[in-house]
Scaffold this motif. Structure first.
Motif, short mmCIF file in Angstrom:
data_model
loop_
_atom_site.label_atom_id
_atom_site.label_comp_id
_atom_site.label_asym_id
_atom_site.label_seq_id
_atom_site.Cartn_x
_atom_site.Cartn_y
_atom_site.Cartn_z
N ILE A 68 1.24 -1.27 -0.20
CA ILE A 68 0.02 -0.24 0.18
C ILE A 68 0.95 0.99 0.17
O ILE A 68 2.29 0.46 0.36
N SER A 69 0.23 2.68 0.07
CA SER A 69 1.28 3.74 -0.33
C SER A 69 1.45 3.83 1.20
O SER A 69 1.11 3.00 2.33
N LEU A 94 7.26 -2.62 -10.75
CA LEU A 94 6.19 -2.28 -11.05
C LEU A 94 5.01 -0.89 -10.78
O LEU A 94 4.36 -1.64 -10.05
N GLY A 95 5.16 0.35 -11.05
CA GLY A 95 4.50 1.11 -10.66
C GLY A 95 4.52 2.08 -10.06
O GLY A 95 6.30 2.77 -10.32
N GLY A 96 3.90 3.20 -9.15
CA GLY A 96 4.52 3.92 -8.03
C GLY A 96 6.01 4.14 -7.41
O GLY A 96 6.37 3.33 -7.08
N GLY A 97 5.82 5.73 -6.88
CA GLY A 97 7.06 5.36 -5.40
C GLY A 97 6.87 3.83 -4.36
O GLY A 97 7.80 3.11 -4.27
N SER A 98 5.61 3.62 -4.35
CA SER A 98 5.03 2.75 -3.14
C SER A 98 6.09 1.43 -3.16
O SER A 98 6.73 1.13 -2.99
N THR A 152 8.17 3.08 5.60
CA THR A 152 8.13 2.90 7.12
C THR A 152 7.81 1.91 8.34
O THR A 152 7.75 1.17 7.89
N ASP A 153 8.53 2.86 9.31
CA ASP A 153 8.43 1.81 10.88
C ASP A 153 7.07 1.81 11.04
O ASP A 153 7.14 3.28 11.71
N LEU A 267 5.84 13.95 8.08
CA LEU A 267 3.86 13.56 7.81
C LEU A 267 3.43 12.77 7.39
O LEU A 267 2.83 11.57 7.32
N GLY A 268 4.14 11.79 6.41
CA GLY A 268 3.95 10.55 6.35
C GLY A 268 3.80 9.09 7.44
O GLY A 268 3.29 8.77 7.13
N GLY A 269 4.84 9.77 7.94
CA GLY A 269 4.92 8.54 9.34
C GLY A 269 4.19 9.13 10.33
O GLY A 269 3.27 8.40 10.85
N ILE A 270 4.03 9.70 10.43
CA ILE A 270 2.64 10.33 11.91
C ILE A 270 1.05 10.33 10.56
O ILE A 270 0.38 9.85 11.58
N PHE A 271 1.00 10.71 10.15
CA PHE A 271 -0.42 11.15 9.92
C PHE A 271 -1.18 9.95 8.52
O PHE A 271 -1.54 10.03 7.99
N ASP A 272 0.33 9.40 7.69
CA ASP A 272 0.12 8.48 6.58
C ASP A 272 -0.09 9.47 5.23
O ASP A 272 -1.39 9.08 4.75
N THR A 273 0.19 10.64 5.44
CA THR A 273 -0.37 11.25 4.76
C THR A 273 0.04 10.63 3.18
O THR A 273 1.42 10.50 3.16
N LEU A 274 -0.73 10.76 2.17
CA LEU A 274 -0.22 10.60 0.88
C LEU A 274 0.56 11.78 -0.03
O LEU A 274 0.38 12.80 0.24
#
Lengths: 380, 398
Positions: A68-69, A94-98, A152-153, A267-274
């Motif tokens: 997942i992202s 194959l895909g985006g950054g994730s 992400t940890d 932000l991504g780590g704490i709020f899982d923001t895209l």
């Protein structure tokens, strides 16, 4: 100028270049490929297409699609087990950054052992990785070019940066046809991510002529083609966006990024923001923050964003930033931090975490966590 | 705490994308080293196997030889036994032997031992065979290790030892019996002679017929007593323990003396049947002259019996293997049946009719020769003749 380095993978670029994926894998010694992707790509039919290409090359393959992202550490562990159980060799992302970052993580732990956390930071990898082939499905992440992997940890709620030249894939296959199935929203988000890569790497303290020219080219191509690409889905424009994203990738992989990406990771780590949603919100205030440290360069950026010069570097730079805000508005993306994050109270903690991000190292202006909080307040 | 990345880390001039070159180089070096070590170990193991003096063969479940050690090649001519079956190589048989220890070891998964006698290159060999299963990782036998120890010599020594033991026991018994009989015999002889002396003093009118009977009976008693004395004397000679004095003896002279001694007893034409082939340069031996004479006499008497005055007897002396002096008595007589050969030197074994001998002649020879640290043995072919060899160590130079 001090000594600099510029390294990129082999790049196969162009419409239909995807068909070479099987051949490339075979050339890298594949007998059983691990294909890493996600639901979106499965639904769009691209996973089936890659499998078809591998079958045509008579290669065995296994598929890992549980990504997942903001890929998680446990997803990496699962992928590594899967890789070992099936005795796979070459890894195709194959895909985006994730999916691509996940593929890097799997390749890393599969060959070096331990946990993905062991490699957080720079140059901690000591064993060669399995050969990697990356096929980006968005024009933005640059993961198919870069020496970074962001995982992400879950326990610490941290997006870990893993930095190593060994994470640069062997081959990057960039086929603009893949962009045709992407939503307008995703194309915009990815393009602004790429634009952010270009701008941050351009003003980076370790930018070199080889990265600067890529940064500038990427900015030009995005400003020129993004609108048209989203409105008409014209293949020429999509192709230019792919080229822009690749150029930005070459720039930031070698020159690094800055404050904006440090905050975005946090932000991504704490709020899982895209990741893609963060840049329209943060980029303008970050540019304003950095302006005093790199007015000349910001003016060159401003000139590209505006399409013309204003009187004086400062004015051109500021004009560019305003133009960027206006541009994001017209693209219909969220431009306020409150639109994407709901807990204002967590911002100080988030900023304290962000000052530790490796991206901050190459920012043109020294920044404390209070500076970062100020930027966030401005973006709220 | 991990060190935080630096700008230099991001530039990463010292770090390149890691390849497999060094790893492959190291792997190759490692494999080469392991390979060398393995072949060294293999040579070591082969050297151990080759220095095992027992014949060793590794057999597949279908009894095909997969490898042998050097001892195999010392005994068998077959240069390349690998791939051939064991029965083909060892027994020249086209199917497994009925009591095959290897098959039993396969079946039972246990070590199996057996002793067998079969000919190798025409000579009978006595083998002690050990078949032990070589187990795979599941503990099942996958090969059989066959060890064959040639125990022919041991068995021969063992037989000789048993014989010596038997001789000693019989010797003690014979001596005891001889002593016990000697006393009553002396009494019988004495009183019989007394009777004989008194017969003439019987009154004139005694029945003449009765008188003649008495005289005859007493004569028989005296004659038989004489015979008994001879036997007892023989038994005492046979069992006499080493009180004898050894001196320098020439076997050639001994042969001459013995023949002189016999001359008066032998008919003229019989004397001509004896031939001599004496080595004039024969070294002396150390021994008891009278005992050795006894040996020659006994052998000669046997030869006379075998030839029945019709064949020739050859007395020969010669040097054997440098330090051994041989005396052989060869006759062209009836020969000895093969099944008698191994009992020949046993005490009280005789083929002579009752009353013609008690069977201690050759066993006496055996005892005497042994006391002289020598050997006595016979080669014989039925109907062709026999040769008795007496081998004694030559006198050591002072």
């Amino acid at each position: 100028m001090e000594v600099r380095k510029f390294s990129i993978p082999e790049i196969i670029f162009g419409r239909g270049s995807l068909q070479y994926a099987g051949l490339c894998a075979r050339r890298l010694g594949a007998e059983k490929v691990l294909l890493v992707s996600d639901r979106g790509l499965e639904e769009a039919g691209w996973v089936d297409r890659v499998v078809e290409i591998l079958d045509h090359e008579k290669l065995h393959w296994i598929y890992y699609g549980d990504i997942i992202s903001n890929p998680r550490d446990f997803q990496i562990d699962k992928g590594v087990g899967f890789y070992h159980r099936h005795k796979a060799d070459v890894i195709i992302g194959l895909g985006g950054g994730s999916p691509m970052d996940a593929a890097k993580g799997i390749a890393l732990v599969a060959s070096n052992g331990g946990r993905i956390q062991d490699y957080e930071g720079a140059n901690r990898i000591h064993q060669p990785l399995p050969p990697m082939i990356f096929i980006p499905s968005t024009a933005g992440s640059g993961s198919d070019i870069s020496q970074f992997a962001i995982i992400t940890d879950v326990e610490r709620r941290v997006k870990m940066s893993i930095i190593s030249r060994t994470l640069v894939p062997n081959i990057s296959i960039i086929d603009p046809l893949l962009l045709q199935t992407k939503s307008r929203k995703l194309i915009v988000a990815a393009a602004i991510d790429a634009l952010c890569h270009a701008i941050e790497s351009y003003v980076s303290t370790i930018a070199s002529p080889f990265t600067e020219i890529q940064s500038l080219k990427a900015m030009q191509l995005i400003m020129k083609n993004l609108k048209r690409a989203t409105e008409t889905r014209d293949l020429n424009s999509l192709e230019q966006l792919s080229a822009a994203s690749t150029a930005a990738g070459m720039a930031f992989s070698n020159a690094g990024l800055g404050v904006e990406h440090a905050i975005a990771h946090s932000l991504g780590g704490i709020f899982d923001t895209l990741h893609g949603l963060v840049h329209p919100v943060l980029l303008p205030p970050v540019m304003r923050f950095n302006l005093p440290a790199c007015a000349q360069k910001m003016a060159q950026v401003g000139e590209i964003l505006l399409g013309k010069k204003r009187r004086g570097a400062q004015a051109t730079a500021l004009g560019g930033i305003e133009k960027l805000e206006e541009f994001c508005d017209t693209m219909g993306v969220q431009t306020r931090l409150r639109d994407i994050v709901n807990e204002h109270a967590k911002l100080p903690d988030m900023c304290r975490m962000a000052v530790n991000d490796a991206c901050l190292l190459t920012n043109p202006r020294q920044a404390t966590w209070e500076d970062l909080l100020q930027i966030c307040e401005e973006a709220w | 705490m991990k060190p935080k990345p630096t700008v230099e880390d991001l530039i990463g001039i010292e770090y390149a994308k890691l390849g497999f070159f060094r790893e492959v180089q190291e792997k190759i070096a490692e494999l080469n080293a392991t390979n060398l070590e393995l072949s060294r170990k293999q040579r070591h193991i082969q050297a151990i196997l080759d220095s095992i003096t027992d014949i060793m063969a590794v057999l597949s479940p279908r009894l095909r030889i997969s490898s042998v050690n050097r001892a195999f090649h010392d005994v068998y001519q077959e240069a390349h036994p690998e791939g051939k079956t064991c029965h083909e190589i060892f027994r020249h048989a086209d199917k497994p032997c009925s009591d095959c220890p290897a098959l039993k070891a396969f079946e039972t998964n246990q070590v199996f031992r057996e002793t067998v006698i079969y000919p190798v290159d025409g000579k009978n060999r006595h083998f002690e065979i050990t078949a032990s299963p070589l187990k795979n990782e599941r503990g099942q036998p996958c090969h059989i290790l066959l060890l064959k120890r040639d125990v022919t010599l041991e068995k021969e020594y063992q037989a000789k030892y048993h014989q010596a033991e038997r001789m000693a026991t019989v010797g003690v018994l014979a001596a005891g019996v001889a002593h016990e009989i000697n006393n009553p015999l002396t009494a019988i002889l004495g009183f019989a002679e007394g009777l004989k002396r008194r017969i003439p003093r019987l009154p004139e009118d005694t029945n003449r017929e009765l008188l003649e009977d008495f005289s005859e009976y007493v004569a028989i008693i005296l004659k038989e007593c004489g015979r008994c004395q001879e036997i007892v004397q023989g038994l005492l000679t046979f069992s006499r323990e080493g009180s004898s004095e050894f001196s320098r003896v020439s076997l050639n002279k001994l042969v001459g003396d013995t023949i002189k001694l016999l001359k008066n007893h032998l008919k003229h034409h019989v004397r001509d049947l004896i031939r001599f082939d004496l080595d004039s340069g024969l070294p002396c031996v150390r021994g008891d002259e009278s005992q050795l004479k006894q040996v020659i006499l006994n052998l000669l008497f046997n030869a006379f019996d075998a030839t029945q005055e019709k064949g020739f007897i050859t007395l020969r002396t010669f040097v054997n293997q440098g330090d051994r002096v041989c005396l052989s008595v060869e006759d062209t007589g009836c020969g000895i049946p093969a099944h008698h050969l191994n009992k020949l030197f046993e005490p009280f074994f005789t083929t002579k009719p009752v009353g013609k001998g008690v069977g201690i002649g050759l066993s006496t020879c055996y005892n005497i020769v042994r006391k002289h640290h020598g050997e006595i043995f016979v080669c014989s072919h039925e109907g062709v003749g026999s040769t008795f060899h007496v081998i004694l160590p030559r006198e050591k130079h002072p």
